[in-house]
Design a protein around this motif. Structure first.
Motif, PDB file in Angstrom:
ATOM      1  N   TYR A   6       0.811  -1.137  -0.005  1.00  0.00           N
ATOM      2  CA  TYR A   6       0.001  -0.143  -0.047  1.00  0.00           C
ATOM      3  C   TYR A   6       0.891   1.172  -0.015  1.00  0.00           C
ATOM      4  CZ  TYR A   6      -3.779  -3.059   1.616  1.00  0.00           C
ATOM      5  OH  TYR A   6      -4.768  -4.108   1.591  1.00  0.00           O
ATOM      6  N   TYR A   7       0.199   2.202  -0.682  1.00  0.00           N
ATOM      7  CA  TYR A   7       0.950   3.689  -0.408  1.00  0.00           C
ATOM      8  C   TYR A   7      -0.428   4.569   0.185  1.00  0.00           C
ATOM      9  CZ  TYR A   7       4.790   2.471  -3.259  1.00  0.00           C
ATOM     10  OH  TYR A   7       6.140   1.630  -3.786  1.00  0.00           O
ATOM     11  N   PHE A   8       0.250   5.596   0.832  1.00  0.00           N
ATOM     12  CA  PHE A   8      -0.900   6.457   1.378  1.00  0.00           C
ATOM     13  C   PHE A   8      -0.065   7.819   1.438  1.00  0.00           C
ATOM     14  CE2 PHE A   8      -2.570   8.643   5.129  1.00  0.00           C
ATOM     15  CZ  PHE A   8      -3.734   8.336   5.081  1.00  0.00           C
ATOM     16  N   ARG A   9      -0.830   8.728   0.841  1.00  0.00           N
ATOM     17  CA  ARG A   9      -0.476  10.349   0.717  1.00  0.00           C
ATOM     18  C   ARG A   9      -0.950  10.787   2.016  1.00  0.00           C
ATOM     19  NH1 ARG A   9      -3.737  11.313  -4.061  1.00  0.00           N
ATOM     20  NH2 ARG A   9      -3.992  13.317  -3.020  1.00  0.00           N
ATOM     21  N   ALA A  10       0.186  11.545   2.694  1.00  0.00           N
ATOM     22  CA  ALA A  10      -0.294  12.235   3.703  1.00  0.00           C
ATOM     23  C   ALA A  10       0.438  13.506   3.774  1.00  0.00           C
ATOM     24  CB  ALA A  10       0.377  11.571   5.010  1.00  0.00           C
ATOM     25  N   ASP A  11      -0.162  14.719   4.352  1.00  0.00           N
ATOM     26  CA  ASP A  11       0.484  16.154   4.601  1.00  0.00           C
ATOM     27  C   ASP A  11       0.830  15.965   6.110  1.00  0.00           C
ATOM     28  OD1 ASP A  11      -1.707  16.413   5.949  1.00  0.00           O
ATOM     29  OD2 ASP A  11      -2.574  17.779   4.662  1.00  0.00           O
ATOM     30  N   GLU A  12       1.240  17.136   6.473  1.00  0.00           N
ATOM     31  CA  GLU A  12       1.972  17.143   7.876  1.00  0.00           C
ATOM     32  C   GLU A  12       0.866  17.011   8.865  1.00  0.00           C
ATOM     33  OE1 GLU A  12       4.933  17.494   8.775  1.00  0.00           O
ATOM     34  OE2 GLU A  12       5.705  17.358   6.408  1.00  0.00           O
ATOM     35  N   ASP A  13      -0.388  17.474   8.652  1.00  0.00           N
ATOM     36  CA  ASP A  13      -1.314  16.997   9.513  1.00  0.00           C
ATOM     37  C   ASP A  13      -1.643  15.717   9.795  1.00  0.00           C
ATOM     38  OD1 ASP A  13      -1.730  19.886  10.374  1.00  0.00           O
ATOM     39  OD2 ASP A  13      -3.308  20.219   8.647  1.00  0.00           O
ATOM     40  N   MET A  14      -1.688  15.176   8.480  1.00  0.00           N
ATOM     41  CA  MET A  14      -2.091  13.562   8.735  1.00  0.00           C
ATOM     42  C   MET A  14      -0.810  12.813   9.105  1.00  0.00           C
ATOM     43  SD  MET A  14      -4.606  11.528   7.274  1.00  0.00           S
ATOM     44  CE  MET A  14      -5.197  12.299   5.807  1.00  0.00           C
ATOM     45  N   MET A  15       0.049  13.204   9.068  1.00  0.00           N
ATOM     46  CA  MET A  15       1.415  12.863   9.822  1.00  0.00           C
ATOM     47  C   MET A  15       1.244  12.742  11.133  1.00  0.00           C
ATOM     48  SD  MET A  15       3.042  10.906   7.365  1.00  0.00           S
ATOM     49  CE  MET A  15       4.301  10.239   8.883  1.00  0.00           C
ATOM     50  N   LYS A  16       0.844  13.977  11.442  1.00  0.00           N
ATOM     51  CA  LYS A  16       0.527  14.176  12.899  1.00  0.00           C
ATOM     52  C   LYS A  16      -0.109  13.213  13.710  1.00  0.00           C
ATOM     53  CE  LYS A  16      -0.465  17.636  16.333  1.00  0.00           C
ATOM     54  NZ  LYS A  16      -1.584  18.613  16.843  1.00  0.00           N
ATOM     55  N   ASN A  17      -1.450  12.997  12.844  1.00  0.00           N
ATOM     56  CA  ASN A  17      -2.673  11.996  13.261  1.00  0.00           C
ATOM     57  C   ASN A  17      -1.812  10.755  13.436  1.00  0.00           C
ATOM     58  OD1 ASN A  17      -4.241  14.104  13.224  1.00  0.00           O
ATOM     59  ND2 ASN A  17      -5.222  13.421  11.440  1.00  0.00           N
ATOM     60  N   ILE A  18      -1.038  10.260  12.192  1.00  0.00           N
ATOM     61  CA  ILE A  18      -0.488   8.947  12.346  1.00  0.00           C
ATOM     62  C   ILE A  18       0.374   8.607  13.472  1.00  0.00           C
ATOM     63  CG2 ILE A  18       1.288   7.353  11.120  1.00  0.00           C
ATOM     64  CD1 ILE A  18      -0.129   8.484   8.388  1.00  0.00           C
ATOM     65  N   ARG A  19       1.046   9.586  13.736  1.00  0.00           N
ATOM     66  CA  ARG A  19       2.152   9.564  15.158  1.00  0.00           C
ATOM     67  C   ARG A  19       1.290   9.475  16.390  1.00  0.00           C
ATOM     68  NH1 ARG A  19       5.238  13.076  11.659  1.00  0.00           N
ATOM     69  NH2 ARG A  19       7.239  11.797  10.801  1.00  0.00           N
ATOM     70  N   GLU A  20       0.168  10.310  16.267  1.00  0.00           N
ATOM     71  CA  GLU A  20      -0.671  10.185  17.586  1.00  0.00           C
ATOM     72  C   GLU A  20      -1.468   9.150  17.977  1.00  0.00           C
ATOM     73  OE1 GLU A  20      -2.407  14.012  17.527  1.00  0.00           O
ATOM     74  OE2 GLU A  20      -0.654  15.305  18.171  1.00  0.00           O
ATOM     75  N   GLN A  21      -1.916   8.544  16.677  1.00  0.00           N
ATOM     76  CA  GLN A  21      -2.708   7.382  16.750  1.00  0.00           C
ATOM     77  C   GLN A  21      -2.130   6.237  16.285  1.00  0.00           C
ATOM     78  OE1 GLN A  21      -6.824   8.366  14.526  1.00  0.00           O
ATOM     79  NE2 GLN A  21      -5.946  10.276  14.795  1.00  0.00           N
ATOM     80  N   SER A  22      -2.428   5.420  15.545  1.00  0.00           N
ATOM     81  CA  SER A  22      -1.767   4.170  15.043  1.00  0.00           C
ATOM     82  C   SER A  22      -1.874   4.321  13.440  1.00  0.00           C
ATOM     83  CB  SER A  22      -2.303   2.876  15.270  1.00  0.00           C
ATOM     84  OG  SER A  22      -3.594   2.729  14.656  1.00  0.00           O
ATOM     85  N   VAL A  23      -0.812   3.768  12.871  1.00  0.00           N
ATOM     86  CA  VAL A  23      -0.711   3.820  11.417  1.00  0.00           C
ATOM     87  C   VAL A  23      -2.104   3.250  10.758  1.00  0.00           C
ATOM     88  CG1 VAL A  23       0.415   3.274   9.338  1.00  0.00           C
ATOM     89  CG2 VAL A  23       1.712   3.692  11.460  1.00  0.00           C
ATOM     90  N   SER A  24      -2.349   2.053  11.176  1.00  0.00           N
ATOM     91  CA  SER A  24      -3.570   1.307  10.533  1.00  0.00           C
ATOM     92  C   SER A  24      -4.747   2.025  10.839  1.00  0.00           C
ATOM     93  CB  SER A  24      -3.664  -0.116  10.940  1.00  0.00           C
ATOM     94  OG  SER A  24      -3.715  -0.190  12.507  1.00  0.00           O
ATOM     95  N   ASP A  25      -5.005   2.660  11.992  1.00  0.00           N
ATOM     96  CA  ASP A  25      -6.321   3.508  12.230  1.00  0.00           C
ATOM     97  C   ASP A  25      -6.582   4.639  11.460  1.00  0.00           C
ATOM     98  OD1 ASP A  25      -6.782   1.982  14.356  1.00  0.00           O
ATOM     99  OD2 ASP A  25      -6.301   3.212  15.925  1.00  0.00           O
ATOM    100  N   VAL A  26      -5.449   5.375  11.024  1.00  0.00           N
ATOM    101  CA  VAL A  26      -5.455   6.557  10.078  1.00  0.00           C
ATOM    102  C   VAL A  26      -5.392   5.841   8.723  1.00  0.00           C
ATOM    103  CG1 VAL A  26      -4.366   8.622   9.310  1.00  0.00           C
ATOM    104  CG2 VAL A  26      -4.371   7.979  11.690  1.00  0.00           C
ATOM    105  N   VAL A  27      -4.818   5.279   8.241  1.00  0.00           N
ATOM    106  CA  VAL A  27      -4.541   4.774   6.885  1.00  0.00           C
ATOM    107  C   VAL A  27      -5.694   4.070   6.423  1.00  0.00           C
ATOM    108  CG1 VAL A  27      -3.181   3.168   5.283  1.00  0.00           C
ATOM    109  CG2 VAL A  27      -2.003   4.773   7.026  1.00  0.00           C
ATOM    110  N   PHE A  28      -6.139   3.193   7.094  1.00  0.00           N
ATOM    111  CA  PHE A  28      -7.275   2.226   6.788  1.00  0.00           C
ATOM    112  C   PHE A  28      -8.718   2.791   7.072  1.00  0.00           C
ATOM    113  CE2 PHE A  28      -3.698  -0.747   6.609  1.00  0.00           C
ATOM    114  CZ  PHE A  28      -3.744  -0.773   5.601  1.00  0.00           C
ATOM    115  N   ASP A  29      -8.739   4.065   7.717  1.00  0.00           N
ATOM    116  CA  ASP A  29     -10.077   4.616   7.788  1.00  0.00           C
ATOM    117  C   ASP A  29     -10.472   4.840   6.580  1.00  0.00           C
ATOM    118  OD1 ASP A  29     -11.771   6.693   8.348  1.00  0.00           O
ATOM    119  OD2 ASP A  29     -10.971   7.481  10.289  1.00  0.00           O
ATOM    120  N   GLU A  30     -11.830   4.644   6.403  1.00  0.00           N
ATOM    121  CA  GLU A  30     -12.807   4.913   5.263  1.00  0.00           C
ATOM    122  C   GLU A  30     -12.782   6.321   4.795  1.00  0.00           C
ATOM    123  OE1 GLU A  30     -16.518   2.992   4.446  1.00  0.00           O
ATOM    124  OE2 GLU A  30     -15.878   1.447   5.615  1.00  0.00           O
ATOM    125  N   THR A  31     -12.530   7.356   5.610  1.00  0.00           N
ATOM    126  CA  THR A  31     -12.652   8.684   5.410  1.00  0.00           C
ATOM    127  C   THR A  31     -11.190   9.078   4.852  1.00  0.00           C
ATOM    128  OG1 THR A  31     -12.069   9.202   7.502  1.00  0.00           O
ATOM    129  CG2 THR A  31     -14.197   9.418   7.176  1.00  0.00           C
TER     130      THR A  31
END
Length: 156
Positions: A6-31
């Protein structure tokens, strides 16, 4: 199931979410599905076609980093190790390197015999002809090129 990429495009805000949560929770979130690219089981065949190697990455060759490069995002195991990150500068370099790879170039480097010898996933002897396997891999490579172009344009 198998080893899919898989590849996932993320800006700085999205990377912050990934670091604060889990990678899978953010990357595989339907939204966030519009930022996710599933390359199925083509990852190893694409790497081999681009590099002529099983797993090697050449420091001075940008395109060799496409599949197996980047640095771990966290320690979270995504099944075969952690998710890996490219900086926006690396994304821009990869995007430029990928522009050179049209269908003719990719086909010239697509060596199914070599893939069998190197045990490139997901090939199984006698299962596919070279044309069938190329027809499976090529569209995924094109989607990767488009994905990196969009990411580079968005500075992700």
């Amino acid at each position: 199931m198998g080893m899919t990429g898989y590849y996932f495009r993320a800006d700085e805000d999205m990377m912050k979410n990934i670091r604060e949560q889990s990678v899978s929770d953010v990357v595989f979130d339907e939204t966030n599905s519009k930022y996710l690219l599933d390359i199925d089981k083509t990852w190893h065949a694409i790497h081999y076609t681009l590099t002529g190697t099983q797993y090697e990455i050449e420091d001075d060759e940008d395109v060799s980093h496409l599949i197996l490069g980047g640095v771990p995002v966290s320690e979270e195991d995504m099944g075969y190790g952690p998710a890996r990150l490219f900086t926006k500068e690396q994304v821009a370099l990869l995007n430029n390197a990928l522009k050179e790879w049209d269908e003719t170039c990719f086909r010239q480097n697509f060596n199914m015999e070599g893939m069998f010898e190197e045990e490139i996933y997901p090939l199984i002897e006698g299962q596919d002809t070279e044309e069938e396997f190329f027809s499976y891999v090529w569209p995924y490579f094109m989607w990767i090129k488009e994905f990196f172009q969009e990411a580079a344009e968005e500075e992700q």
